[in-house]
Scaffold this motif. Structure first.
Motif, PDB file in Angstrom:
ATOM      1  N   ILE A 100      37.104  45.723  40.597  1.00 15.32           N
ATOM      2  CA  ILE A 100      35.727  45.474  40.163  1.00 15.32           C
ATOM      3  C   ILE A 100      34.802  46.047  41.229  1.00 15.32           C
ATOM      4  CG2 ILE A 100      34.045  43.760  39.413  1.00 15.32           C
ATOM      5  CD1 ILE A 100      36.575  43.933  37.668  1.00 15.32           C
ATOM      6  N   THR A 118      28.443  45.411  37.086  1.00 16.36           N
ATOM      7  CA  THR A 118      29.709  45.838  37.664  1.00 16.36           C
ATOM      8  C   THR A 118      30.614  46.385  36.563  1.00 16.36           C
ATOM      9  OG1 THR A 118      30.485  43.544  37.466  1.00 16.36           O
ATOM     10  CG2 THR A 118      29.672  44.252  39.623  1.00 16.36           C
ATOM     11  N   ASP A 186      38.287  42.033  43.005  1.00 16.28           N
ATOM     12  CA  ASP A 186      36.839  42.272  43.077  1.00 16.28           C
ATOM     13  C   ASP A 186      36.504  42.796  44.475  1.00 16.28           C
ATOM     14  OD1 ASP A 186      34.087  42.269  43.000  1.00 16.28           O
ATOM     15  OD2 ASP A 186      33.882  40.193  42.326  1.00 16.28           O
ATOM     16  N   THR A 188      33.425  43.993  45.244  1.00 20.92           N
ATOM     17  CA  THR A 188      31.982  43.968  45.503  1.00 20.92           C
ATOM     18  C   THR A 188      31.605  43.154  46.739  1.00 20.92           C
ATOM     19  OG1 THR A 188      31.678  42.139  43.904  1.00 20.92           O
ATOM     20  CG2 THR A 188      31.381  44.387  43.084  1.00 20.92           C
TER      21      THR A 188
END
Length: 211
Positions: A100, A118, A186, A188
């Motif tokens: 992600i 995203t 993820d 991010t």
């Protein structure tokens, strides 16, 4: 009635994959093999095909769809990737991982997460799919082939053909795939100095990621 392309898993026939690529260009949704399980895929820029893919899968716009990319350079076109994130991606691709990341402006708004902006991205390690991506010459938008009411992904092409005969335009049969979805990470939080967050442990081991 869905077309059925039976290809060799190690040496897929280019003629059949070209036909599949042409179907994608024409707005088709296909069931394709990956290095985790089978997936539903369509052309990124075809709004009607994306909506049809979501209907088959039984998910709304808040469900992360995944961009299947040929390589890391293509992935970096569709996501904002810093040096730290890139090193982790390089250690784990190609492989059965979905990452992600913050979507770039190249990603249509309708396919990124509506509130987080995203997108899920991955570089699969499956010969037939990689050659299909090369023929398509662009990422494909995809999702794990788990049908509404099911808890496990489909991995047998004959079963997929029976259940999706009138829902998808074609099935690419390269034999059975592992019945396990990708590991989802993820990345991010790394953009603000944090650590990656494992959202789902699947087929991809965590050790190459240092997690």
């Amino acid at each position: 009635m869905a077309q059925y392309f039976e290809v060799h898993p190690d040496n897929p026939q280019p003629r059949l994959l070209r036909q599949a690529a042409q179907a994608l260009q024409g707005g088709a949704v296909l069931a394709v093999p990956t290095d985790s399980s089978y997936a539903l895929v369509c052309h990124l820029d075809d709004k009607a095909a994306v909506e049809r893919l979501r209907r088959i899968r039984g998910v709304d716009e808040r469900h992360h769809l995944t961009l299947l990319c040929r390589d890391l350079s293509e992935l970096a076109t569709f996501a904002r990737v810093d040096n730290r994130q890139y090193r982790l991606l390089k250690a784990a691709t190609p492989g059965p991982y979905t990452f992600i990341l913050e979507a770039s402006k190249e990603v249509p708004r309708r396919v990124s997460h509506p509130s987080r902006k995203t997108i899920g991205l991955r570089v699969p390690d499956h010969r037939a799919l990689r050659e299909l991506l090369a023929l398509h010459a662009a990422p494909l938008l995809g999702t794990t082939l788990i049908l509404p009411g099911d808890t496990e992904p489909l991995n047998d092409p004959h079963t997929i053909r029976e259940r999706l005969e009138h829902a998808v335009a074609a099935v690419i049969d390269a034999g059975a795939c592992p019945a396990e979805p990708t590991t989802v990470v993820d990345l991010t939080p790394m953009g603000t100095g944090g650590d990656p967050e494992v959202l789902r442990v699947g087929r991809g081991p965590l050790a190459p990621l240092g997690l």
